[in-house]
Design a protein around this motif. Sequence first.
Motif, PDB file in Angstrom:
ATOM      1  N   MET A   1       0.804  -1.226   0.000  1.00 40.23           N
ATOM      2  CA  MET A   1       0.000   0.000   0.000  1.00 40.23           C
ATOM      3  C   MET A   1       0.841   1.282   0.000  1.00 40.23           C
ATOM      4  O   MET A   1       0.353   2.356   0.339  1.00 40.23           O
ATOM      5  CB  MET A   1      -0.931  -0.020   1.228  1.00 40.23           C
ATOM      6  CG  MET A   1      -1.957  -1.158   1.172  1.00 40.23           C
ATOM      7  SD  MET A   1      -3.057  -1.238   2.623  1.00 40.23           S
ATOM      8  CE  MET A   1      -2.118  -2.309   3.716  1.00 40.23           C
ATOM      9  N   GLY A   2       2.098   1.171  -0.420  1.00 36.97           N
ATOM     10  CA  GLY A   2       3.011   2.318  -0.338  1.00 36.97           C
ATOM     11  C   GLY A   2       2.556   3.538  -1.111  1.00 36.97           C
ATOM     12  O   GLY A   2       2.846   4.666  -0.720  1.00 36.97           O
ATOM     13  N   ARG A   3       1.838   3.309  -2.229  1.00 35.92           N
ATOM     14  CA  ARG A   3       1.404   4.443  -3.040  1.00 35.92           C
ATOM     15  C   ARG A   3      -0.030   4.864  -2.725  1.00 35.92           C
ATOM     16  O   ARG A   3      -0.569   5.773  -3.350  1.00 35.92           O
ATOM     17  CB  ARG A   3       1.526   4.108  -4.531  1.00 35.92           C
ATOM     18  CG  ARG A   3       2.971   4.028  -4.968  1.00 35.92           C
ATOM     19  CD  ARG A   3       3.126   3.401  -6.347  1.00 35.92           C
ATOM     20  NE  ARG A   3       4.534   3.386  -6.745  1.00 35.92           N
ATOM     21  CZ  ARG A   3       5.131   4.382  -7.419  1.00 35.92           C
ATOM     22  NH1 ARG A   3       4.455   5.453  -7.772  1.00 35.92           N
ATOM     23  NH2 ARG A   3       6.411   4.288  -7.734  1.00 35.92           N
ATOM     24  N   ASP A   4      -0.645   4.185  -1.775  1.00 38.05           N
ATOM     25  CA  ASP A   4      -2.007   4.563  -1.357  1.00 38.05           C
ATOM     26  C   ASP A   4      -1.951   5.662  -0.300  1.00 38.05           C
ATOM     27  O   ASP A   4      -0.881   6.010   0.204  1.00 38.05           O
ATOM     28  CB  ASP A   4      -2.731   3.344  -0.774  1.00 38.05           C
ATOM     29  CG  ASP A   4      -2.984   2.268  -1.822  1.00 38.05           C
ATOM     30  OD1 ASP A   4      -2.906   2.573  -3.033  1.00 38.05           O
ATOM     31  OD2 ASP A   4      -3.226   1.115  -1.422  1.00 38.05           O
ATOM     32  N   ASP A   5      -3.121   6.186   0.030  1.00 31.68           N
ATOM     33  CA  ASP A   5      -3.198   7.245   1.034  1.00 31.68           C
ATOM     34  C   ASP A   5      -2.605   6.776   2.367  1.00 31.68           C
ATOM     35  O   ASP A   5      -2.742   5.604   2.742  1.00 31.68           O
ATOM     36  CB  ASP A   5      -4.659   7.643   1.240  1.00 31.68           C
ATOM     37  CG  ASP A   5      -4.783   8.900   2.071  1.00 31.68           C
ATOM     38  OD1 ASP A   5      -4.554   9.991   1.517  1.00 31.68           O
ATOM     39  OD2 ASP A   5      -5.098   8.801   3.269  1.00 31.68           O
ATOM     40  N   ASP A   6      -1.986   7.710   3.083  1.00 25.44           N
ATOM     41  CA  ASP A   6      -1.287   7.319   4.314  1.00 25.44           C
ATOM     42  C   ASP A   6      -2.230   6.829   5.424  1.00 25.44           C
ATOM     43  O   ASP A   6      -1.773   6.181   6.381  1.00 25.44           O
ATOM     44  CB  ASP A   6      -0.341   8.418   4.804  1.00 25.44           C
ATOM     45  CG  ASP A   6      -0.999   9.771   4.963  1.00 25.44           C
ATOM     46  OD1 ASP A   6      -2.220   9.811   5.222  1.00 25.44           O
ATOM     47  OD2 ASP A   6      -0.291  10.788   4.851  1.00 25.44           O
ATOM     48  N   ALA A   7      -3.527   7.105   5.287  1.00 30.35           N
ATOM     49  CA  ALA A   7      -4.496   6.512   6.232  1.00 30.35           C
ATOM     50  C   ALA A   7      -4.573   4.994   6.067  1.00 30.35           C
ATOM     51  O   ALA A   7      -5.239   4.312   6.855  1.00 30.35           O
ATOM     52  CB  ALA A   7      -5.872   7.140   6.058  1.00 30.35           C
ATOM     53  N   SER A   8      -3.891   4.463   5.046  1.00 28.69           N
ATOM     54  CA  SER A   8      -3.846   3.006   4.848  1.00 28.69           C
ATOM     55  C   SER A   8      -3.206   2.268   6.009  1.00 28.69           C
ATOM     56  O   SER A   8      -3.354   1.043   6.120  1.00 28.69           O
ATOM     57  CB  SER A   8      -3.081   2.674   3.560  1.00 28.69           C
ATOM     58  OG  SER A   8      -3.786   3.156   2.443  1.00 28.69           O
ATOM     59  N   VAL A   9      -2.494   2.954   6.877  1.00 28.52           N
ATOM     60  CA  VAL A   9      -1.983   2.303   8.085  1.00 28.52           C
ATOM     61  C   VAL A   9      -3.153   1.674   8.866  1.00 28.52           C
ATOM     62  O   VAL A   9      -3.009   0.587   9.432  1.00 28.52           O
ATOM     63  CB  VAL A   9      -1.180   3.297   8.960  1.00 28.52           C
ATOM     64  CG1 VAL A   9      -0.700   2.621  10.244  1.00 28.52           C
ATOM     65  CG2 VAL A   9       0.009   3.864   8.186  1.00 28.52           C
ATOM     66  N   ALA A  10      -4.301   2.323   8.848  1.00 25.93           N
ATOM     67  CA  ALA A  10      -5.486   1.742   9.511  1.00 25.93           C
ATOM     68  C   ALA A  10      -5.898   0.428   8.848  1.00 25.93           C
ATOM     69  O   ALA A  10      -6.299  -0.529   9.524  1.00 25.93           O
ATOM     70  CB  ALA A  10      -6.650   2.729   9.486  1.00 25.93           C
TER      71      ALA A  10
END
Lengths: 241, 241
Positions: free
Chosen positions: A215-224
Amino acid sequence: VVISVVVNAAQTEAILFGADGVAETLPEGAVFVSSATMDPDVARNLAARLETSERLYLDAPISGGSVRAAEGALTVLASGSAAAFAKARPALDAMAAKLYELGDEPGVGAAFKMINQLLAGVHIAAASEAVAFAARQGLDIRKVYEVITASAGNSWMFENRVPHVLDGDYAPRSAVDIFVKDLGIVQDMARSAKFPVPVAAAALQMFLMTSAAGMGRDDDASVARLYARITGTDLPGEPQT
Amino acid sequence: VVISVVVNAAQTEAILFGADGVAETLPEGAVFVSSATMDPDVARNLAARLETSERLYLDAPISGGSVRAAEGALTVLASGSAAAFAKARPALDAMAAKLYELGDEPGVGAAFKMINQLLAGVHIAAASEAVAFAARQGLDIRKVYEVITASAGNSWMFENRVPHVLDGDYAPRSAVDIFVKDLGIVQDMARSAKFPVPVAAAALQMFLMTSAAGMGRDDDASVARLYARITGTDLPGEPQT
């Protein structure tokens, strides 16, 4: 005046000192405004190299993202010589809602930006940890958003990023890999200064795990999403396996 | 209506079930409002025990601290039966600026509070880490406060606690050991749910180190002093050895 709005130090160096670089093609006495987020030592080094060629360097990282850039509503954290400020100020005033003048040495603006990035990165990771944990506890996460944004647990990042989780929308406004880079610079600075930053280190690991999970190129809220996937927790838009 | 404003589950249990406890001395049908921060499972257990004796239990942790309590401006995160809400609502309205009604089961209010405490604790530790690191980098930390509170790295806790660091004033508004307790509860809940919370875990370790260094009863912004002492960094009011 050249204003360079690129992602990192390597791109900035290429613009300055690569083929047809600004260090040679700009008129003498012109000012190069660098807005990339980078290690303060690197900013000092680039400034020193450029200024040997009689061009001026303004260390001027920005905060605010693409939406506020389009509105001329950025925050600019600038440091550099009085001559560099004098030439760059009209252009900066046009793009910035707030221009902080932080001193006459390049590197100070960069250091302020890194302190901001330390906090911003920790807050995104904490928001992600908290909202996924709340979902795992069976809480209504829309209600969690309402309660937290009115309580002492709020942060600018919680308020800004958690709506992406509520909407299941991970189109990148700012990508996970940006914080892999920025919290990585924080770690490098801290290790070099022999200064422990355990909270920022834990946050960096969460961005690295999220990037490693694709998910490196996805939005940083992807940590959730990463917390949800690891734990089998339902979040909006996330298929459970 | 009895409103219990004590620190933890053990004190709440003593008030309910100790000698001359409320569970026996209150009239039947009266409501006990518990505002201590505790594990949701413990809140559910206390409620179940009290309600066998025909008294009502309202799980109603509060957020806001002593200053806002005196102003009747607390946030109350309440859950419990309709009967408990009906009896307690006039008293809660008098003490709370915001009363969130979060469901008809005790434990839900407690769980919302723990999500808030997870974030609040991480943000205090991050603020402490960031401001001490900024001082170590030679930055003017009053300027850091001005810049961060206007930037995306801001949090409610950064804005509220960093002034204590700037003033070198560690008189306890909220003590380090409160977050040793609250982040400890978060860890217990998370381990019990098999849910990893690495960012909150790193923050808890910083509160534990600060308490271990003798500052457990000082203001929770003392985490910044711990970073400064470890690293030999100057902060206001801190003698360097």
